[in-house]
Design a protein around this motif. Structure first.
Motif, PDB file in Angstrom:
ATOM      1  N   UNK A   1       0.847  -1.193   0.000  1.00 54.47           N
ATOM      2  CA  UNK A   1       0.000   0.000   0.000  1.00 54.47           C
ATOM      3  C   UNK A   1       0.882   1.242   0.000  1.00 54.47           C
ATOM      4  N   UNK A   2       0.597   2.156  -0.909  1.00 56.74           N
ATOM      5  CA  UNK A   2       1.396   3.374  -1.021  1.00 56.74           C
ATOM      6  C   UNK A   2       0.518   4.495  -1.553  1.00 56.74           C
ATOM      7  N   UNK A   3       1.037   5.707  -1.495  1.00 54.27           N
ATOM      8  CA  UNK A   3       0.282   6.859  -1.964  1.00 54.27           C
ATOM      9  C   UNK A   3       1.008   7.587  -3.078  1.00 54.27           C
ATOM     10  N   UNK A   4       0.285   8.440  -3.779  1.00 52.52           N
ATOM     11  CA  UNK A   4       0.871   9.253  -4.841  1.00 52.52           C
ATOM     12  C   UNK A   4       0.046  10.514  -5.014  1.00 52.52           C
ATOM     13  N   UNK A   5       0.706  11.620  -5.289  1.00 50.94           N
ATOM     14  CA  UNK A   5      -0.002  12.838  -5.651  1.00 50.94           C
ATOM     15  C   UNK A   5      -0.231  12.818  -7.163  1.00 50.94           C
ATOM     16  N   UNK A   6      -1.170  13.643  -7.685  1.00 55.14           N
ATOM     17  CA  UNK A   6      -1.614  13.490  -9.074  1.00 55.14           C
ATOM     18  C   UNK A   6      -0.523  13.529 -10.134  1.00 55.14           C
TER      19      UNK A   6
ATOM     20  N   UNK B   1      -2.510  -1.372  -3.183  1.00 58.49           N
ATOM     21  CA  UNK B   1      -3.399  -0.254  -2.890  1.00 58.49           C
ATOM     22  C   UNK B   1      -2.636   1.020  -3.251  1.00 58.49           C
ATOM     23  N   UNK B   2      -3.178   1.798  -4.165  1.00 58.17           N
ATOM     24  CA  UNK B   2      -2.568   3.081  -4.522  1.00 58.17           C
ATOM     25  C   UNK B   2      -3.534   4.185  -4.113  1.00 58.17           C
ATOM     26  N   UNK B   3      -3.176   4.931  -3.092  1.00 59.23           N
ATOM     27  CA  UNK B   3      -4.020   5.998  -2.570  1.00 59.23           C
ATOM     28  C   UNK B   3      -3.645   7.329  -3.210  1.00 59.23           C
ATOM     29  N   UNK B   4      -4.627   8.056  -3.730  1.00 56.57           N
ATOM     30  CA  UNK B   4      -4.398   9.378  -4.286  1.00 56.57           C
ATOM     31  C   UNK B   4      -4.463  10.405  -3.162  1.00 56.57           C
ATOM     32  N   UNK B   5      -3.394  11.188  -3.008  1.00 56.46           N
ATOM     33  CA  UNK B   5      -3.277  12.079  -1.856  1.00 56.46           C
ATOM     34  C   UNK B   5      -3.052  13.529  -2.273  1.00 56.46           C
TER      35      UNK B   5
END
Length: 232
Positions: free
Chosen positions: A18-23, A47-51
């Motif tokens: 699970x990790x996040x990314x900005x647009x 899981x790719x969370x948009x932050x």
């Protein structure tokens, strides 16, 4: 997250990344890198969370995800930052625009265009304003947006042109748009941030390697506007 972990164990598969990314990074770099991870079977579930930028620190410190890919710097002693790649700004316009075939363009040439852009306090706004200052002119924005997705959507509807980091404009030609490099642009870095307070799983290093590989082989910009950062 606990329920997800329990169900993964019940299915006999507890490998989740699970990790996040900005647009800016999440639009094209992350999908290309994730495909490499998938082929390498780095994890079974992703899981790719948009932050938004403001949520990055809490996302990492509270353990919601293992890392965040972004163009935003974070100056915090408990956040570890790894540079992925560098790029400049590009002007995105419809593919049949009068400037679409230019090798590069400067802000002065865009003075009569309808500019779709960002507020001066945003990450993109700061980079764009600094580039405009290098030419001694002020940016005149006709349509304000907050996300790069909106800027690209408005360009595709021929509302105007926009200026983005090159990471955001990868493959824009497939949507009927052209990306022309901005002359004397500021350099924009892509990063992966992790928390020093939590263990760093091997999947994070796999993501970093995949992102650098994508930056190295990206052919949307033949003049090499995107360059990977290779650490010794």
């Amino acid at each position: 997250m606990l329920s997800d972990s329990i169900y993964s164990i019940a299915r006999g598969n507890a490998s989740t990344f699970r990790f996040g990314a900005t647009p800016s990074i999440g639009m094209r770099l992350i999908p290309k890198a994730l495909r490499r991870l998938q082929l390498a079977e780095v994890a079974a579930t992703y899981y790719c969370d948009s932050l938004p930028q403001r949520d990055i620190r809490d996302y990492l410190l509270f353990g919601r995800g293992t890392c965040v890919a972004t163009i935003a710097r974070i100056d915090d002693p408990v956040i570890e930052t790894t540079a992925i790649a560098e790029a400049g700004l590009v002007c995105v316009m419809p593919s049949d625009h009068r400037f679409a075939d230019k090798a590069s363009i400067n802000p002065a040439e865009l003075s009569e265009e309808t500019l779709i852009s960002f507020g001066s306090a945003t990450t993109h706004g700061l980079y764009i304003d600094e580039t405009y200052r290098r030419f001694g002119i002020a940016r005149k924005t006709a349509v304000y947006v907050h996300f790069v997705e909106a800027a690209l959507s408005f360009v595709s509807e021929r509302i105007g042109i926009t200026i983005l980091d090159a990471f955001s404009a990868i493959d824009c030609a497939t949507a009927g748009m052209a990306a022309v490099p901005i002359e004397n642009s500021v350099s924009i870095s892509a990063y992966v941030h992790t928390s020093r307070l939590r263990p760093r799983p091997p999947a994070v290093d796999s993501l970093i390697a995949a992102l650098r590989a994508v930056a190295l082989t990206e052919h949307s910009f033949p003049n090499g506007i995107i360059k990977p950062c290779i650490e010794p």
